[in-house]
Design an enzyme around this catalytic site. Structure first.
Site, mmCIF file in Angstrom:
data_model
loop_
_atom_site.group_PDB
_atom_site.id
_atom_site.type_symbol
_atom_site.label_atom_id
_atom_site.label_comp_id
_atom_site.label_asym_id
_atom_site.label_seq_id
_atom_site.Cartn_x
_atom_site.Cartn_y
_atom_site.Cartn_z
ATOM 1 N N TRP A 189 1.079 13.270 -9.772
ATOM 2 C CA TRP A 189 -0.169 12.905 -10.449
ATOM 3 C C TRP A 189 0.084 11.622 -11.259
ATOM 4 C CZ3 TRP A 189 -1.483 14.569 -15.914
ATOM 5 C CH2 TRP A 189 -2.778 14.169 -16.265
ATOM 6 N N ASP A 270 3.574 22.175 -14.361
ATOM 7 C CA ASP A 270 2.234 21.679 -14.649
ATOM 8 C C ASP A 270 1.287 22.555 -13.825
ATOM 9 O OD1 ASP A 270 -0.166 20.386 -14.865
ATOM 10 O OD2 ASP A 270 0.599 18.395 -14.372
ATOM 11 N N LYS A 306 -10.313 22.420 -14.225
ATOM 12 C CA LYS A 306 -10.779 22.650 -12.852
ATOM 13 C C LYS A 306 -11.236 24.084 -12.633
ATOM 14 C CE LYS A 306 -8.386 18.827 -12.572
ATOM 15 N NZ LYS A 306 -8.555 17.515 -12.059
HETATM 16 N N1 KET Z 1 -1.978 17.918 -14.140
HETATM 17 C C1 KET Z 1 -2.382 17.603 -12.902
HETATM 18 C C2 KET Z 1 -1.463 17.865 -11.769
HETATM 19 C C3 KET Z 1 -3.656 17.061 -12.725
HETATM 20 O O1 KET Z 1 -4.036 16.797 -11.495
HETATM 21 C C4 KET Z 1 -4.484 16.821 -13.819
HETATM 22 C C5 KET Z 1 -5.785 16.171 -13.645
HETATM 23 C C6 KET Z 1 -4.020 17.183 -15.089
HETATM 24 C C7 KET Z 1 -2.747 17.725 -15.214
HETATM 25 C C8 KET Z 1 -4.787 17.005 -16.353
HETATM 26 O O2 KET Z 1 -6.049 17.477 -16.393
HETATM 27 P P1 KET Z 1 -6.733 17.759 -17.802
HETATM 28 O O3 KET Z 1 -8.153 17.447 -17.586
HETATM 29 O O4 KET Z 1 -6.069 16.909 -18.843
HETATM 30 O O5 KET Z 1 -6.501 19.201 -18.056
HETATM 31 N N2 KET Z 1 -6.086 15.500 -12.605
HETATM 32 C C9 KET Z 1 -7.355 14.872 -12.264
HETATM 33 C C10 KET Z 1 -8.048 14.160 -13.355
HETATM 34 C C11 KET Z 1 -7.250 13.134 -14.085
HETATM 35 O O6 KET Z 1 -6.593 12.290 -13.468
HETATM 36 O O7 KET Z 1 -7.285 13.163 -15.334
HETATM 37 C C12 KET Z 1 -7.122 13.983 -11.041
HETATM 38 O O8 KET Z 1 -5.976 13.863 -10.559
HETATM 39 O O9 KET Z 1 -8.097 13.436 -10.522
#
Ligand code: KET
Length: 461
Positions: A189, A270, A306
């Site tokens: 990511w 994660d 999500k």
């Molecule tokens: N870890 C992974 C693997 C991940 O894909 C995301 C978010 C997050 C943590 C963090 O999400 P949060 O909203 O802080 O709980 N991924 C999507 C959004 C982003 O980039 O912030 C994405 O990959 O599109």
């Protein structure tokens, strides 16, 4: 005396030599200005009738460069600016309905209604967050009857969603394990590297993706984890690896655990997609529970962006499963100490939603059904995209890797230029690493997307 530069909206601009940018004088039409400048312009005299000089400081931040757009969130900004009717936003991993609209889960609406009826206050939360949330989130992750919970060995602190929780853990590693390095998968990511860079934690990569098989490079992964200095932190995606959508099998997870044990490494999970990959909360927690069962001390960052669609509520947690309750207490106290000067204490709204949904048997089972529905829609879209690609592409290319991937994304194998073609020619907004979010795709748009992918793959180098 300061050097002077002039700007005027009425008179033609007067350029003065000498050191510019210390002070700017704007000249308006109604007033007079008589200025002497230094250096070669010392003798210059300007008589501007009825002009008023307005002193304006030039910014001390003049040298700050423009930051590049974020590789993921910047895609949404570009999408919003696009006026083409066929446009598709497959950049950010955010769930959309079949009509491509954002979705607020019914259980979330019900929980919010309950919260409103209770009329709860807006007092500060404790630094570690809402107690009912912390209990619920650890139980959801590990299972309520897990030995680590029963023996109070889990330090849980509510975080600012997955990102904030990862960042807090990174700050902890920087402070308490300053000579340790974090190993992250290649690719991973996009924000992982930023998080560890900003926290001052050194990192390197382990092999993960094999472009030849469009699958897991398991041998490479094991070799790199073995080669890392003993006592490293190994960042692992609990399920639905982002961006590849490729997860180790249960047997491979066991082998990974063997190597971590042998090397004295610490697993750092994660978990951003629990329940969203397979549709089952328990199945998606398999990897984390395996490591806990085997007696590792484990870091786990959780997100509810999500699986409960709480993207903008910023709700998640950092859990540290420790070898004793005494250690867990001390670790938790230090996580709180790190959180206090960063953001003081976390927001309450999302925490109450999670606590209400997980704490109420009816809402909990409704949530599981909605999650299955979301995961199911993504699986249907995945299948339709594969069908369209295989029917339309006459080159004989095997697209079945799409079906083997899991979660919100498909890692298409398109390179940067091909991904750019997807956006520039087809108005398909996606990250430049070839990742597409299937959660932003509808069955109806699969046909169009397949044309775009086939064109980009075969006609762009
Ligand atoms: N870890 C992974 C693997 C991940 O894909 C995301 C978010 C997050 C943590 C963090 O999400 P949060 O909203 O802080 O709980 N991924 C999507 C959004 C982003 O980039 O912030 C994405 O990959 O599109």
């Amino acid at each position: 005396m300061a050097s002077l530069a002039f700007s005027s909206t009425s008179a033609s601009p007067v350029a003065l030599r000498g050191r510019p940018n210390k002070l700017a004088i704007g000249v308006a039409q109604s007033g007079a200005c008589h200025v002497s400048a230094r250096g070669s312009d010392r003798k210059a005299r300007l008589f501007i009738t009825r002009a008023v000089a307005v002193e304006k400081k030039v910014s001390r931040f003049e040298d700050v460069a423009m930051a590049p757009p974020d590789p993921i969130l910047g895609v949404s900004e570009a999408f919003r600016a696009c006026t083409n009717e066929s446009k598709l936003n497959l950049g950010v991993g955010a769930y959309r309905t079949e009509d491509l609209q954002p979705y607020v889960l019914n259980v979330v609406k019900k929980a919010e209604k309950l919260m409103l009826e209770k009329g709860e206050n807006k007092e500060y939360l404790p630094i570690e967050g809402l107690a009912a949330f912390n209990k619920a989130t650890a139980e959801l992750l590990l299972g309520a009857d897990n030995h680590s919970i029963q023996s109070q060995r889990v330090a849980t602190v509510q975080g600012l969603s997955g990102t904030g929780s990862l960042r807090l853990a990174a700050a902890f590693i920087n402070r308490y394990c300053p000579n340790s390095k974090v190993l992250i998968s290649s690719p991973t990511w996009g924000n992982h590297k930023n998080i560890f860079n900003d926290a001052g934690v050194p990192w390197s990569e382990y092999r993960y993706y094999d472009p030849k098989t469009v699958g897991l490079d398991f041998e490479g992964m094991i070799a790199d984890i073995k080669a890392a200095p003993s006592g490293s932190f190994i960042l692992l995606h609990g399920c639905a690896h982002n961006p590849t959508g490729i997860d180790p099998t249960p047997e491979q997870w066991t082998k990974i655990a063997d190597v971590l044990e042998e090397k004295g490494h610490t697993p750092f999970f994660d978990v951003a997609y629990q329940g969203f990959a397979s549709g089952s909360l328990d199945e998606d927690a398999f990897s984390v529970r395996l490591f806990v069962e085997r007696g590792f001390e484990v870091f786990v960052a959780q997100s509810y962006s999500k699986n409960l669609g709480l993207y903008s509520e910023r709700i998640g947690a950092i859990n540290v499963i420790c070898s004793s309750s005494d250690v867990a207490n001390r670790v938790k106290s230090q996580l709180k100490r790190l959180a206090r000067p960063m953001y003081s204490n976390p927001p309450v709204h999302g925490a109450r939603i999670v606590a209400n949904v997980v704490g109420d048997p009816n809402l909990f089972s409704e949530w599981k059904a909605e999650m299955e529905e979301m995961a199911g829609r993504i699986k249907n879209v995945r299948k339709r995209l594969y069908d369209n690609l295989s029917q339309k592409d006459k080159s004989g290319k095997d697209w079945s890797f799409i079906l083997r991937q899991i979660g919100m994304f498909s890692y298409t194998g398109l390179n940067t230029s091909q991904s750019e073609n997807m956006t520039n020619k087809w108005h398909v907004y996606m990250t430049k690493d070839g990742r597409i979010s299937l959660a932003g795709l509808s069955l109806a748009k699969c046909d169009y997307l397949a044309d775009a992918i086939i064109d980009s793959y075969h006609n762009v180098n």
